[in-house]
Design a protein around this motif. Structure first.
Motif, PDB file in Angstrom:
ATOM      1  N   THR A 106      17.073  42.683   1.886  1.00  0.00           N
ATOM      2  CA  THR A 106      16.639  43.085   0.488  1.00  0.00           C
ATOM      3  C   THR A 106      16.321  44.396   0.206  1.00  0.00           C
ATOM      4  N   ARG A 107      16.048  45.356   1.114  1.00  0.00           N
ATOM      5  CA  ARG A 107      15.624  46.917   0.933  1.00  0.00           C
ATOM      6  C   ARG A 107      16.308  47.985   1.446  1.00  0.00           C
ATOM      7  N   CYS A 111      21.905  46.775   1.767  1.00  0.00           N
ATOM      8  CA  CYS A 111      21.248  45.792   2.159  1.00  0.00           C
ATOM      9  C   CYS A 111      22.146  44.584   1.211  1.00  0.00           C
ATOM     10  N   TRP A 112      22.084  43.421   1.566  1.00  0.00           N
ATOM     11  CA  TRP A 112      22.770  42.270   0.874  1.00  0.00           C
ATOM     12  C   TRP A 112      22.373  42.193  -0.610  1.00  0.00           C
ATOM     13  N   ASN A 117      24.108  43.232  -6.112  1.00  0.00           N
ATOM     14  CA  ASN A 117      24.147  44.309  -7.158  1.00  0.00           C
ATOM     15  C   ASN A 117      25.418  44.907  -7.493  1.00  0.00           C
ATOM     16  N   THR A 118      25.866  45.625  -6.682  1.00  0.00           N
ATOM     17  CA  THR A 118      27.159  46.323  -6.791  1.00  0.00           C
ATOM     18  C   THR A 118      28.111  45.375  -7.359  1.00  0.00           C
ATOM     19  N   ILE A 119      28.278  44.327  -6.881  1.00  0.00           N
ATOM     20  CA  ILE A 119      29.369  43.133  -6.910  1.00  0.00           C
ATOM     21  C   ILE A 119      29.160  42.886  -8.519  1.00  0.00           C
ATOM     22  N   ARG A 131      32.109  43.263  -1.986  1.00  0.00           N
ATOM     23  CA  ARG A 131      32.336  41.614  -1.653  1.00  0.00           C
ATOM     24  C   ARG A 131      32.926  41.341  -0.329  1.00  0.00           C
ATOM     25  N   LYS A 132      33.845  42.308  -0.017  1.00  0.00           N
ATOM     26  CA  LYS A 132      34.241  42.508   1.668  1.00  0.00           C
ATOM     27  C   LYS A 132      33.276  42.740   2.533  1.00  0.00           C
ATOM     28  N   ILE A 133      32.430  43.437   2.165  1.00  0.00           N
ATOM     29  CA  ILE A 133      31.294  43.772   3.189  1.00  0.00           C
ATOM     30  C   ILE A 133      30.287  42.672   3.358  1.00  0.00           C
TER      31      ILE A 133
END
Length: 210
Positions: A106-107, A111-112, A117-119, A131-133
């Motif tokens: 989370t931080r 992090c996931w 958020n980027t997606i 998405r790939k990562i």
């Protein structure tokens, strides 16, 4: 709708669609906490609460005259304030391990939660890379999802509360995992999704994600 916090109750100001808020709602439902959950936009949070939250973020928890606004702080406070069922182990080594997992998911940088958020907000190229990562990271951890009923645990913990919102959003994020290879992940996810507390934690818009 209650907007100002009630001093006599535990009040959560939350986003109706962001993962951090979803995780906290899940924890509160799992512990069956008597609460007011107010899902709104950040610009709708009362000024007297925002003044005590320098980050001006959601989720924001109001309880016993305190205002808490960091996800990890809120989760651990709720676990200590409402100890049943416990969502962190008593053993300091096991508890430290869970805290590291929460930080990792989370931080930490990359992090996931950051990938999600980027997606959702990045341009097409950045979203595709994220998405790939995230897909690759999930696949790498399949043995851990398969090992015990919950993530590295026989009982639900705060870690699971953090992972469930991500897994619930996979379809919305455009992530489709191989049904055979990723079966342990989906079995784990469905175990969380079947909990009444998880169903209770969903907002109307989140119900449409999966």
């Amino acid at each position: 709708m209650l907007i100002k916090p009630n001093p006599a109750s535990t009040t959560l100001y939350a986003s109706p669609q962001e993962m951090e808020s979803h995780a906290v709602r899940f924890i509160m439902a799992e512990k069956n906490i008597e609460r007011e959950v107010i899902n709104l936009k950040i610009n709708e949070v009362p000024e007297e609460v925002l003044e005590l939250n320098p980050c001006q973020t959601l989720p924001t928890l109001f309880d016993r005259g305190m205002v808490l606004y960091d996800l990890s702080v809120i989760m651990e406070y709720l676990d200590e304030r409402f100890p049943f069922p416990p969502l962190l182990p008593v053993d300091p080594i096991e508890k430290a391990e869970k805290r590291l997992l929460i930080f990792r998911f989370t931080r930490s940088q990359g992090c996931w939660y950051e990938l999600v958020n980027t997606i959702e907000t990045g341009n097409e190229k950045k979203a595709s890379e994220a998405r790939k990562i995230l897909s690759s990271n999930l696949i790498e951890l399949i043995p851990l999802f398969a090992y015990q009923p919950y993530f590295k645990s026989d009982d639900m913990s705060i870690v699971d509360a953090c992972l469930a919102p991500i897994l619930w959003r996979l379809k919305k994020l455009g992530i489709k995992l191989d049904s055979k290879k990723a079966k342990p992940i989906m079995d784990y996810a469905n175990r969380l999704f079947a909990k009444n507390s998880f169903k209770e934690s969903l907002t109307d818009c989140e119900k449409e994600y999966n």
